[in-house]
Design a protein around this motif. Structure first.
Motif, short mmCIF file in Angstrom:
data_model
loop_
_atom_site.label_atom_id
_atom_site.label_comp_id
_atom_site.label_asym_id
_atom_site.label_seq_id
_atom_site.Cartn_x
_atom_site.Cartn_y
_atom_site.Cartn_z
N GLU A 36 42.20 47.03 62.47
CA GLU A 36 43.27 48.01 62.34
C GLU A 36 42.83 49.40 62.81
OE1 GLU A 36 46.51 47.60 61.56
OE2 GLU A 36 46.05 45.46 61.60
N GLU A 37 41.61 49.81 62.45
CA GLU A 37 41.09 51.11 62.89
C GLU A 37 41.03 51.18 64.41
OE1 GLU A 37 38.02 52.14 59.21
OE2 GLU A 37 37.28 51.10 60.98
N PHE A 38 40.54 50.12 65.03
CA PHE A 38 40.41 50.10 66.49
C PHE A 38 41.78 50.16 67.16
CE2 PHE A 38 39.47 48.47 70.70
CZ PHE A 38 38.26 49.08 70.99
N LEU A 94 32.01 45.92 68.95
CA LEU A 94 32.53 47.17 68.37
C LEU A 94 33.45 46.95 67.18
CD1 LEU A 94 33.45 49.27 71.53
CD2 LEU A 94 31.50 49.57 70.02
N VAL A 95 34.04 45.75 67.07
CA VAL A 95 35.07 45.52 66.06
C VAL A 95 34.61 44.41 65.11
CG1 VAL A 95 37.47 44.87 65.67
CG2 VAL A 95 36.85 46.24 67.67
N LYS A 96 34.64 44.75 63.81
CA LYS A 96 34.26 43.79 62.77
C LYS A 96 35.44 42.92 62.38
CE LYS A 96 33.12 47.20 60.11
NZ LYS A 96 32.69 48.06 59.02
N TYR A 97 35.17 41.62 62.19
CA TYR A 97 36.22 40.76 61.64
C TYR A 97 35.88 40.27 60.25
CZ TYR A 97 33.53 36.79 63.57
OH TYR A 97 32.56 35.88 63.91
N ASP A 98 34.67 40.53 59.78
CA ASP A 98 34.33 40.40 58.38
C ASP A 98 33.16 41.35 58.10
OD1 ASP A 98 31.95 39.09 59.08
OD2 ASP A 98 32.69 37.10 58.58
N THR A 105 33.44 40.23 72.36
CA THR A 105 34.06 40.93 73.48
C THR A 105 35.36 41.58 73.05
OG1 THR A 105 33.14 39.28 74.99
CG2 THR A 105 34.88 40.70 75.86
N ILE A 106 35.56 42.81 73.51
CA ILE A 106 36.83 43.52 73.29
C ILE A 106 37.37 43.87 74.66
CG2 ILE A 106 37.93 45.57 72.33
CD1 ILE A 106 34.65 44.49 70.94
N GLU A 107 38.63 43.50 74.93
CA GLU A 107 39.26 43.77 76.21
C GLU A 107 40.39 44.78 76.00
OE1 GLU A 107 40.66 40.72 79.39
OE2 GLU A 107 42.40 41.21 78.14
N LEU A 108 40.35 45.87 76.74
CA LEU A 108 41.42 46.85 76.73
C LEU A 108 42.10 46.80 78.09
CD1 LEU A 108 39.01 48.08 74.85
CD2 LEU A 108 40.49 50.04 74.81
#
Length: 124
Positions: A36-38, A94-98, A105-108
């Motif tokens: 949510e923050e991301f 960069l993004v935590k899921y727990d 991988t994060i794709e923008l």
């Protein structure tokens, strides 16, 4: 006496290298976000805002329309005017899921300089 001078010289060089490297390490400290923050921090932001916050991506890709796209979808795809510029940026971890794990991988996806889609992957 000579051994002591060599020791002091080596220790001085080591201390100087630590003093030079420490600020660089402090600047590259990686921050992690919740999903949510991301999403709220980078959704609909420009490339320059994202690059300022996250740094340059590990990889960039340009989207290309296939030459036979009109025949595949059964309608014309050519628009009047300038075509949209679509670019994907990729970041890692960069993004935590727990509490202990992050997405690999994060794709923008940017369309005309705005982040319109964010995706999180573990299988790429």
């Amino acid at each position: 006496m000579v051994l002591r001078k060599k020791f002091l010289l080596v220790m001085g060089a080591l201390l100087a290298s630590i003093m030079v490297v420490a600020p660089v390490m402090a600047e590259t400290k990686k921050t992690t976000y919740t999903e949510e923050e991301f999403l709220s921090a980078f959704g609909n932001k420009t490339r320059s805002v994202v690059a300022k916050q996250l740094g340059e991506p590990l990889k960039k890709e340009q989207s290309v329309k296939p030459s036979n796209a009109s025949t595949v979808i059964g309608r014309p795809t050519d628009k009047e005017g300038k075509p949209d510029q679509v670019e994907m940026w990729y970041y890692k971890d960069l993004v935590k899921y727990d509490a202990k794990r992050t997405y690999k991988t994060i794709e923008l996806t940017f369309v005309n300089d705005r982040c319109v889609n964010i995706a999180f992957f573990n299988n790429r």
